[in-house]
Design a protein around this motif. Structure first.
Motif, PDB file in Angstrom:
ATOM      1  N   VAL A  21      27.089 -13.582  21.233  1.00  0.00           N
ATOM      2  CA  VAL A  21      27.740 -12.894  20.040  1.00  0.00           C
ATOM      3  C   VAL A  21      26.658 -13.163  18.727  1.00  0.00           C
ATOM      4  O   VAL A  21      26.387 -14.120  18.532  1.00  0.00           O
ATOM      5  N   ARG A  22      26.755 -12.098  18.139  1.00  0.00           N
ATOM      6  CA  ARG A  22      26.068 -12.111  16.734  1.00  0.00           C
ATOM      7  C   ARG A  22      26.585 -11.415  15.873  1.00  0.00           C
ATOM      8  O   ARG A  22      27.121 -10.356  16.258  1.00  0.00           O
ATOM      9  N   LYS A  23      26.717 -11.785  14.601  1.00  0.00           N
ATOM     10  CA  LYS A  23      27.374 -10.970  13.701  1.00  0.00           C
ATOM     11  C   LYS A  23      26.539 -11.060  12.300  1.00  0.00           C
ATOM     12  O   LYS A  23      26.192 -12.156  11.802  1.00  0.00           O
TER      13      LYS A  23
ATOM     14  N   VAL B 108      25.648 -14.344   9.914  1.00  0.00           N
ATOM     15  CA  VAL B 108      26.545 -15.372   9.739  1.00  0.00           C
ATOM     16  C   VAL B 108      26.793 -15.820  11.240  1.00  0.00           C
ATOM     17  O   VAL B 108      27.261 -17.096  11.083  1.00  0.00           O
ATOM     18  N   VAL B 109      26.540 -15.104  12.325  1.00  0.00           N
ATOM     19  CA  VAL B 109      27.038 -15.911  13.664  1.00  0.00           C
ATOM     20  C   VAL B 109      25.571 -15.606  14.547  1.00  0.00           C
ATOM     21  O   VAL B 109      25.020 -14.269  14.501  1.00  0.00           O
TER      22      VAL B 109
ATOM     23  N   VAL C 169      33.867 -16.014  14.100  1.00  0.00           N
ATOM     24  CA  VAL C 169      33.917 -15.919  15.435  1.00  0.00           C
ATOM     25  C   VAL C 169      35.263 -15.751  16.038  1.00  0.00           C
ATOM     26  O   VAL C 169      35.654 -14.928  16.690  1.00  0.00           O
ATOM     27  N   LEU C 170      36.289 -16.197  15.226  1.00  0.00           N
ATOM     28  CA  LEU C 170      37.776 -16.291  15.363  1.00  0.00           C
ATOM     29  C   LEU C 170      38.192 -14.490  15.376  1.00  0.00           C
ATOM     30  O   LEU C 170      38.978 -14.157  16.228  1.00  0.00           O
ATOM     31  N   ARG C 171      37.712 -14.192  14.211  1.00  0.00           N
ATOM     32  CA  ARG C 171      38.274 -12.837  13.799  1.00  0.00           C
ATOM     33  C   ARG C 171      37.531 -12.004  14.876  1.00  0.00           C
ATOM     34  O   ARG C 171      38.123 -10.867  15.151  1.00  0.00           O
TER      35      ARG C 171
ATOM     36  N   PRO D 103      31.462  -7.451  16.838  1.00  0.00           N
ATOM     37  CA  PRO D 103      30.236  -8.249  16.941  1.00  0.00           C
ATOM     38  C   PRO D 103      29.088  -7.031  16.819  1.00  0.00           C
ATOM     39  O   PRO D 103      29.183  -5.989  17.069  1.00  0.00           O
ATOM     40  N   SER D 104      28.014  -7.687  15.997  1.00  0.00           N
ATOM     41  CA  SER D 104      26.737  -6.913  15.938  1.00  0.00           C
ATOM     42  C   SER D 104      25.839  -6.996  17.185  1.00  0.00           C
ATOM     43  O   SER D 104      25.398  -5.853  17.431  1.00  0.00           O
ATOM     44  N   ALA D 105      26.361  -7.976  17.934  1.00  0.00           N
ATOM     45  CA  ALA D 105      25.656  -8.016  19.430  1.00  0.00           C
ATOM     46  C   ALA D 105      26.502  -8.765  20.159  1.00  0.00           C
ATOM     47  O   ALA D 105      27.159  -9.737  19.817  1.00  0.00           O
TER      48      ALA D 105
END
Length: 360
Positions: free
Chosen positions: A9-11, A18-19, A45-47, A55-57
């Motif tokens: 997961v990427r954000k 940010v992630v 991550v929680l949200r 998620p962006s990915a």
């Protein structure tokens, strides 16, 4: 496959990531804490698990089902927020019943479930009160009951104790853990408080700048930190400047003395500078008592003595550095005086070398 899977997961918000490549598997009924400083990405991550952010990915799966494209109300998760988020115009009972009414449950089922949840959080006598008539701890219990009322598969807790005073926090975290165990619900708890994470969790995920630095049981995170960041962030450390004498044998020069680390020092050559770290509970004052061979010993002077209730923290000046050590309060003992010469000892196993990696 784990009950809750967070995969790659990427954000990203505009140009700000940010992630970054977050991976975590959580087993059914497990209590996992996301621990880290403000801005490390834990709440994001929680949200994303809750569905409030996309998620962006990457993908998020709950009980084998990909919930990544689903809206929050389609994921069957319960969330408790830091600020309670109770409806001020509704009674305690109506707040707990809110999600059940949205789901169009029958009046009899709603009444029964609300009574069950209020009994579970030990607040049945407050059913007719409004949030403003309840204390902060009571409001947070109501928020917890509301999140659990519809029997979610996953419970998400976003720093739910941070607005409470110290005694209520300790009491409520014990209640949350006991309730989670009794229900067997899979739980993610977000906090920047290391004591909360270590005391409540089956496993702790230490995050730093959007990445996972280490995942492990509380005992492992505290006693065997994988990175310098984890070692510094989790618990209290005394850090001394050292120089590597023999990396393979773990020999390090500290000031005019030599100490031994039980772990081989890698990514270091003879003569390289390093940082030697100790936990406060690892060091002791010998005070003329020989504690046996095989211990490291450093001479110094008492710099400060701080009374912390059940614990007395003593700071010992050693050359240009200092070691803090903890002793249990003994009313019949005389605390050491500032300026007194002392010998601090600790085992090779207690030595953490922070610059570079270490291994057993």
């Amino acid at each position: 496959m784990a009950f809750l899977e967070i995969s790659d997961v990427r954000k990203q918000f505009q140009q700000n990531v940010v992630v970054k490549g977050f991976n975590l598997g959580i087993e059914r009924g497990e209590f996992v804490s996301l621990l880290g400083p403000s801005g490390c990405g834990k709440t994001t991550v929680l949200r994303m698990v809750a569905g409030f952010e996309s998620p962006s990915a990457g993908r998020i799966l709950i009980d084998g089902k990909d919930v990544t494209p689903l809206r929050p109300n389609q994921r069957n998760v319960g969330m408790v927020f830091q600020a309670y988020a109770l409806f001020p115009n509704m009674t305690v009972a109506d707040n707990v019943a809110f999600g059940l009414k949205v789901a169009k449950r029958s009046p009899s089922e709603i009444k029964s479930r609300v009574e069950e949840m209020l009994a579970m959080i030990k607040l049945p006598h407050l059913a007719s009160r409004y949030p403003y008539q309840c204390s902060g701890g009571q409001q947070q219990r109501v928020a917890l009951a509301r999140a659990l009322a519809h029997k979610p598969k996953v419970l998400l807790l976003d720093e739910p104790l941070s607005a409470l005073d110290a005694k209520i926090r300790v009491s409520l975290r014990e209640d949350i853990r006991a309730l989670q165990r009794s229900l067997g619900i899979t739980t993610i708890f977000v906090t920047h408080d290391q004591e909360e994470a270590l005391s409540m969790s089956d496993r702790v995920v230490v995050m730093n700048e959007g990445r996972v630095d280490q995942v492990g049981a509380p005992f492992e995170i505290y006693n065997d930190p994988a990175t310098r960041f984890v070692a510094n962030f989790v618990g209290t450390l005394s850090v001394l400047k050292g120089k590597v004498l023999d990396a393979k044998a773990g020999r390090i020069q500290v000031g005019k003395s030599e100490i031994i680390a039980s772990r081989k020092i890698i990514n270091h050559n003879v003569g390289d500078a390093c940082s030697v770290a100790l936990r406060p509970e690892a060091a002791v004052l010998e005070n003329g008592h020989d504690l046996g061979s095989g211990r490291n010993r450093l001479g110094g002077t008492i710099d400060e003595v701080s009374f912390l209730g059940s614990v007395v923290r003593i700071r010992v000046k050693i050359d240009d550095d200092a070691i803090s050590l903890d002793t249990f309060n003994n009313p019949s003992a005389i605390p050491p005086q500032r300026g007194a010469p002392v010998v601090v000892s600790f085992t090779p196993h207690d030595v953490l070398v922070l610059d570079g990696e270490t291994k057993h």
